[in-house]
Scaffold this motif. Structure first.
Motif, PDB file in Angstrom:
ATOM      1  N   ALA A  22       0.833  -1.205   0.000  1.00 38.14           N
ATOM      2  CA  ALA A  22       0.000   0.000   0.000  1.00 38.14           C
ATOM      3  C   ALA A  22       0.867   1.256   0.000  1.00 38.14           C
ATOM      4  CB  ALA A  22      -0.933  -0.005   1.206  1.00 38.14           C
ATOM      5  N   LEU A  23       1.916   1.268   0.804  1.00 36.78           N
ATOM      6  CA  LEU A  23       2.809   2.435   0.842  1.00 36.78           C
ATOM      7  C   LEU A  23       3.607   2.567  -0.442  1.00 36.78           C
ATOM      8  CD1 LEU A  23       4.152   2.570   4.516  1.00 36.78           C
ATOM      9  CD2 LEU A  23       2.335   3.890   3.443  1.00 36.78           C
ATOM     10  N   LEU A  24       3.842   1.444  -1.122  1.00 38.08           N
ATOM     11  CA  LEU A  24       4.489   1.497  -2.433  1.00 38.08           C
ATOM     12  C   LEU A  24       3.608   2.282  -3.404  1.00 38.08           C
ATOM     13  CD1 LEU A  24       7.169   0.112  -3.478  1.00 38.08           C
ATOM     14  CD2 LEU A  24       5.684  -1.551  -4.597  1.00 38.08           C
ATOM     15  N   GLY A  25       2.300   1.962  -3.410  1.00 33.83           N
ATOM     16  CA  GLY A  25       1.374   2.692  -4.268  1.00 33.83           C
ATOM     17  C   GLY A  25       1.249   4.154  -3.879  1.00 33.83           C
ATOM     18  N   ILE A  26       1.179   4.430  -2.583  1.00 31.82           N
ATOM     19  CA  ILE A  26       1.082   5.818  -2.104  1.00 31.82           C
ATOM     20  C   ILE A  26       2.356   6.573  -2.448  1.00 31.82           C
ATOM     21  CG2 ILE A  26       0.931   7.261  -0.032  1.00 31.82           C
ATOM     22  CD1 ILE A  26      -0.807   5.025   1.196  1.00 31.82           C
ATOM     23  N   GLY A  27       3.501   5.904  -2.303  1.00 35.50           N
ATOM     24  CA  GLY A  27       4.777   6.542  -2.602  1.00 35.50           C
ATOM     25  C   GLY A  27       4.863   7.007  -4.039  1.00 35.50           C
ATOM     26  N   CYS A  28       4.247   6.253  -4.954  1.00 32.53           N
ATOM     27  CA  CYS A  28       4.306   6.621  -6.373  1.00 32.53           C
ATOM     28  C   CYS A  28       3.188   7.579  -6.769  1.00 32.53           C
ATOM     29  CB  CYS A  28       4.235   5.357  -7.231  1.00 32.53           C
ATOM     30  SG  CYS A  28       4.704   5.620  -8.951  1.00 32.53           S
ATOM     31  N   ALA A  29       2.026   7.458  -6.129  1.00 28.18           N
ATOM     32  CA  ALA A  29       0.870   8.240  -6.560  1.00 28.18           C
ATOM     33  C   ALA A  29       0.855   9.662  -6.005  1.00 28.18           C
ATOM     34  CB  ALA A  29      -0.420   7.526  -6.165  1.00 28.18           C
ATOM     35  N   VAL A  62     -12.339  13.463  -8.378  1.00 22.59           N
ATOM     36  CA  VAL A  62     -13.313  12.390  -8.130  1.00 22.59           C
ATOM     37  C   VAL A  62     -13.479  11.532  -9.377  1.00 22.59           C
ATOM     38  CG1 VAL A  62     -15.732  11.884  -7.681  1.00 22.59           C
ATOM     39  CG2 VAL A  62     -14.560  13.613  -6.316  1.00 22.59           C
ATOM     40  N   PHE A  63     -13.667  12.176 -10.540  1.00 22.37           N
ATOM     41  CA  PHE A  63     -13.858  11.422 -11.780  1.00 22.37           C
ATOM     42  C   PHE A  63     -12.615  10.606 -12.132  1.00 22.37           C
ATOM     43  CE2 PHE A  63     -17.190  14.694 -12.796  1.00 22.37           C
ATOM     44  CZ  PHE A  63     -18.252  13.801 -12.775  1.00 22.37           C
ATOM     45  N   ALA A  64     -11.432  11.222 -11.993  1.00 28.62           N
ATOM     46  CA  ALA A  64     -10.201  10.484 -12.271  1.00 28.62           C
ATOM     47  C   ALA A  64     -10.034   9.333 -11.290  1.00 28.62           C
ATOM     48  CB  ALA A  64      -9.000  11.427 -12.193  1.00 28.62           C
ATOM     49  N   GLY A  65     -10.422   9.563 -10.031  1.00 28.62           N
ATOM     50  CA  GLY A  65     -10.320   8.504  -9.024  1.00 28.62           C
ATOM     51  C   GLY A  65     -11.285   7.366  -9.277  1.00 28.62           C
ATOM     52  N   VAL A  66     -12.504   7.699  -9.735  1.00 34.91           N
ATOM     53  CA  VAL A  66     -13.488   6.653 -10.040  1.00 34.91           C
ATOM     54  C   VAL A  66     -13.007   5.798 -11.207  1.00 34.91           C
ATOM     55  CG1 VAL A  66     -15.806   6.245 -10.947  1.00 34.91           C
ATOM     56  CG2 VAL A  66     -15.465   7.879  -9.079  1.00 34.91           C
ATOM     57  N   ALA A  67     -12.499   6.451 -12.268  1.00 33.10           N
ATOM     58  CA  ALA A  67     -11.973   5.701 -13.417  1.00 33.10           C
ATOM     59  C   ALA A  67     -10.824   4.795 -12.983  1.00 33.10           C
ATOM     60  CB  ALA A  67     -11.508   6.671 -14.506  1.00 33.10           C
ATOM     61  N   VAL A 114      -5.423  15.704 -14.277  1.00 33.42           N
ATOM     62  CA  VAL A 114      -5.044  15.272 -12.929  1.00 33.42           C
ATOM     63  C   VAL A 114      -4.959  13.752 -12.826  1.00 33.42           C
ATOM     64  CG1 VAL A 114      -6.071  17.318 -11.890  1.00 33.42           C
ATOM     65  CG2 VAL A 114      -7.411  15.222 -12.035  1.00 33.42           C
ATOM     66  N   PHE A 115      -5.376  13.036 -13.883  1.00 35.82           N
ATOM     67  CA  PHE A 115      -5.232  11.585 -13.882  1.00 35.82           C
ATOM     68  C   PHE A 115      -3.779  11.186 -13.653  1.00 35.82           C
ATOM     69  CE2 PHE A 115      -4.379   7.574 -16.000  1.00 35.82           C
ATOM     70  CZ  PHE A 115      -5.316   6.746 -15.394  1.00 35.82           C
ATOM     71  N   PHE A 116      -2.843  12.052 -14.061  1.00 38.56           N
ATOM     72  CA  PHE A 116      -1.419  11.788 -13.836  1.00 38.56           C
ATOM     73  C   PHE A 116      -1.140  11.507 -12.365  1.00 38.56           C
ATOM     74  CE2 PHE A 116       2.920  13.188 -12.929  1.00 38.56           C
ATOM     75  CZ  PHE A 116       3.645  12.494 -13.883  1.00 38.56           C
ATOM     76  N   VAL A 129       2.854   9.987 -21.086  1.00 41.59           N
ATOM     77  CA  VAL A 129       2.724   9.000 -20.019  1.00 41.59           C
ATOM     78  C   VAL A 129       1.250   8.765 -19.680  1.00 41.59           C
ATOM     79  CG1 VAL A 129       3.214   8.550 -17.585  1.00 41.59           C
ATOM     80  CG2 VAL A 129       5.007   9.457 -19.059  1.00 41.59           C
ATOM     81  N   ASN A 130       0.456   9.829 -19.660  1.00 44.13           N
ATOM     82  CA  ASN A 130      -0.958   9.697 -19.315  1.00 44.13           C
ATOM     83  C   ASN A 130      -1.704   8.770 -20.261  1.00 44.13           C
ATOM     84  OD1 ASN A 130      -0.946  11.330 -17.071  1.00 44.13           O
ATOM     85  ND2 ASN A 130      -2.524  12.707 -17.815  1.00 44.13           N
ATOM     86  N   ILE A 131      -1.514   8.952 -21.560  1.00 41.90           N
ATOM     87  CA  ILE A 131      -2.263   8.150 -22.524  1.00 41.90           C
ATOM     88  C   ILE A 131      -1.799   6.696 -22.483  1.00 41.90           C
ATOM     89  CG2 ILE A 131      -0.756   8.563 -24.523  1.00 41.90           C
ATOM     90  CD1 ILE A 131      -3.301   8.836 -26.216  1.00 41.90           C
ATOM     91  N   GLY A 132      -0.518   6.476 -22.229  1.00 41.44           N
ATOM     92  CA  GLY A 132      -0.023   5.112 -22.103  1.00 41.44           C
ATOM     93  C   GLY A 132      -0.602   4.406 -20.897  1.00 41.44           C
ATOM     94  N   THR A 133      -0.713   5.123 -19.793  1.00 48.01           N
ATOM     95  CA  THR A 133      -1.291   4.549 -18.582  1.00 48.01           C
ATOM     96  C   THR A 133      -2.759   4.207 -18.787  1.00 48.01           C
ATOM     97  OG1 THR A 133       0.225   5.894 -17.264  1.00 48.01           O
ATOM     98  CG2 THR A 133      -1.642   4.923 -16.121  1.00 48.01           C
ATOM     99  N   LEU A 134      -3.508   5.121 -19.402  1.00 44.77           N
ATOM    100  CA  LEU A 134      -4.925   4.865 -19.657  1.00 44.77           C
ATOM    101  C   LEU A 134      -5.111   3.654 -20.575  1.00 44.77           C
ATOM    102  CD1 LEU A 134      -6.090   8.555 -20.037  1.00 44.77           C
ATOM    103  CD2 LEU A 134      -6.995   6.927 -18.372  1.00 44.77           C
TER     104      LEU A 134
END
Length: 467
Positions: A29-36, A62-67, A232-234, A382-387
């Protein structure tokens, strides 16, 4: 040839790659938080509010988080049932076949490799400014790339090698370092929220949606809440790094879903709180500055705020860099084991139980890119690759439910296929809101990866040789 492109690997959730299994659900979980949580929380919130969403930037998060949440549920199911450290690359190999897996792996290299180089450049900028506050001025030749009139961006080059050596020392040491630095930057965020919340002015939230939901200006720029969400999805793209740690998790079938979902929920709450407080203490039109959090605190009379924010940003970016480099090495390690890049790099050091060769390769390449090439707008790709990777993971859940209905699934998406379908639609919508030039750069990147696959990977694939 067509059969070769569609040849799949079997799921192997209990396989052991030789890497050290030492990470708990808390570490993941902290790994994910560390990167996000990185520069996004200190910079991106202000830019999105001022130029695209206004106070409704809260809704953008909120919308980026829901996606991202839909995608996270898909990641959790595949991480628990398919296994492996290759993230979307490994899942695609099981669900779609080798060619799609290679394309996804190539896209992940963009996400993690270019992302790491871009973050290193950002970290270097903050580091140089922090030194200048103490009257320590570095020579221009050592802080700029050759195309900018310098010799090398030495801080960006150097921080990559510091973290590369840390990764070589062992994943447990790297995880412990990440946990400590995450605590530092979260403390910074808590201090900001505590101070700023005492000065909220609800008048600053009116009008709440000055740019509307979505619109395209004459110059091609997109504005509105939904355009802000694609920007902000980044801030969310790092949570999938948790899935690259499957081979080093103590109990991946249980811990990976916990780590993925916990990090995403926590980061979403933090971003909503920070963006809400920030637009509540400063009119949104004033937030298009390089450090909106520091600006807000200074305006409230906290003159020492620049030091606080500098500490938070430097700490935040170090953990982002560490996790990006970690994820990059594990994805390339998985591709090397499969023969799609040279198997020379899949050797594991018996003492440290880390893939030292692939870590050194990543350190060399990323440090050279960070030190000598100003990335500019390439980092936006990077954003489009992640999506794209999120969409393929959601599709993978649906495909494997059909192809392998009896596959053991310790974690299952509720209401299948509703959740992955919503993930496909929401992430696809965010891709549609991105500028046209971002799509062009993404297309060229994918084309280059396809050329490499047919030039090398298809002839050296271990799956092909075994067949």
């Amino acid at each position: 040839m067509f059969a070769q492109l569609l040849r799949t690997k079997p799921a192997d959730p209990h396989g052991h790659s030789g890497l050290k299994k030492c990470l708990s659900a808390f570490d993941l979980a902290l790994l994910g938080i560390g990167c996000a949580i990185g520069t996004g929380i200190f910079v991106l919130t202000g830019i999105a509010a001022a130029t695209q969403s206004g106070p409704a930037v809260v809704l953008s998060f909120v919308f980026a988080g829901v996606a991202s949440g839909f995608a996270a549920l898909a990641y959790a199911e595949l991480a628990a049932s398919v296994g492996g450290s290759g993230s979307a690359y490994g899942y695609s190999y099981v669900a779609f076949g080798e060619f799609i897996a290679w394309v996804m792996g190539w896209i992940l290299l963009l996400e993690y490799g270019v992302g790491a180089a871009a973050v290193a450049n950002g970290w270097a900028g903050y580091f140089i400014n922090t030194l200048a506050n103490f009257n320590i001025i570095l020579p221009e030749a050592l802080i700029k790339a050759p195309s900018q009139g310098g010799i090398i961006n030495l801080p960006a080059f150097g921080i990559i090698w510091v973290l590369t050596l840390l990764l070589i020392s062992g994943v447990k040491q790297s995880s412990q370092f990440n946990n400590i630095i995450v605590a530092v930057k979260l403390s910074t965020i808590v201090i900001f929220i505590a101070l700023a919340s005492m000065h909220l002015n609800t008048d600053n939230w009116t009008p709440f949606m000055p740019f509307g939901w979505f619109d395209t200006l004459d110059n091609g720029k997109t504005i509105g809440v939904l355009a802000g969400a694609s920007l902000v999805f980044f801030a969310y793209f790092g949570f999938d790094a948790v899935s690259t740690a499957a081979d080093e998790a103590k109990n991946p079938q249980r811990d990976l879903p916990i780590g993925l979902l916990a990090s995403l929920v926590f980061c979403t709450v933090v971003y909503i709180l920070v963006s809400g407080v920030l637009t509540g203490v400063v009119p949104y039109g004033e937030l298009n500055v390089s450090s909106p959090v520091a600006y807000a605190l200074s305006k409230l009379g906290y003159t020492w705020s620049s030091t606080l924010v500098a500490t938070g940003v430097l700490a935040g970016l170090i953990t982002v860099l560490l996790v990006l480099l970690y994820g990059l090495t594990r994805i390339l390690f998985a591709m090397s084991r499969d023969g799609l890049i040279s198997p020379f790099f899949s050797t594991i050091n018996p003492d440290r139980q880390t893939p030292v060769r692939i870590i050194l390769l990543c350190g060399v390449v990323v440090s050279l890119v960070a030190g000598f090439i100003p990335l500019g707008q390439l980092a936006e790709t990077v954003n489009i690759g992640t999506l794209a990777s999120f969409i393929m993971v959601c599709v993978g859940v649906i495909v494997l439910r059909i192809r392998q209905p009896d596959l053991p699934r310790p974690f299952k998406n509720p209401w299948n296929p509703l959740i992955p379908v919503l993930g496909i639609l929401s992430c696809g919508a965010l891709m549609a809101f991105l500028p046209t030039e971002t799509w062009h750069r993404f297309g060229w990147w994918v084309a280059a990866g396809i050329v490499f696959y047919f030039s090398y990977s298809i002839r050296h694939s271990k799956l092909r040789k075994a067949a």
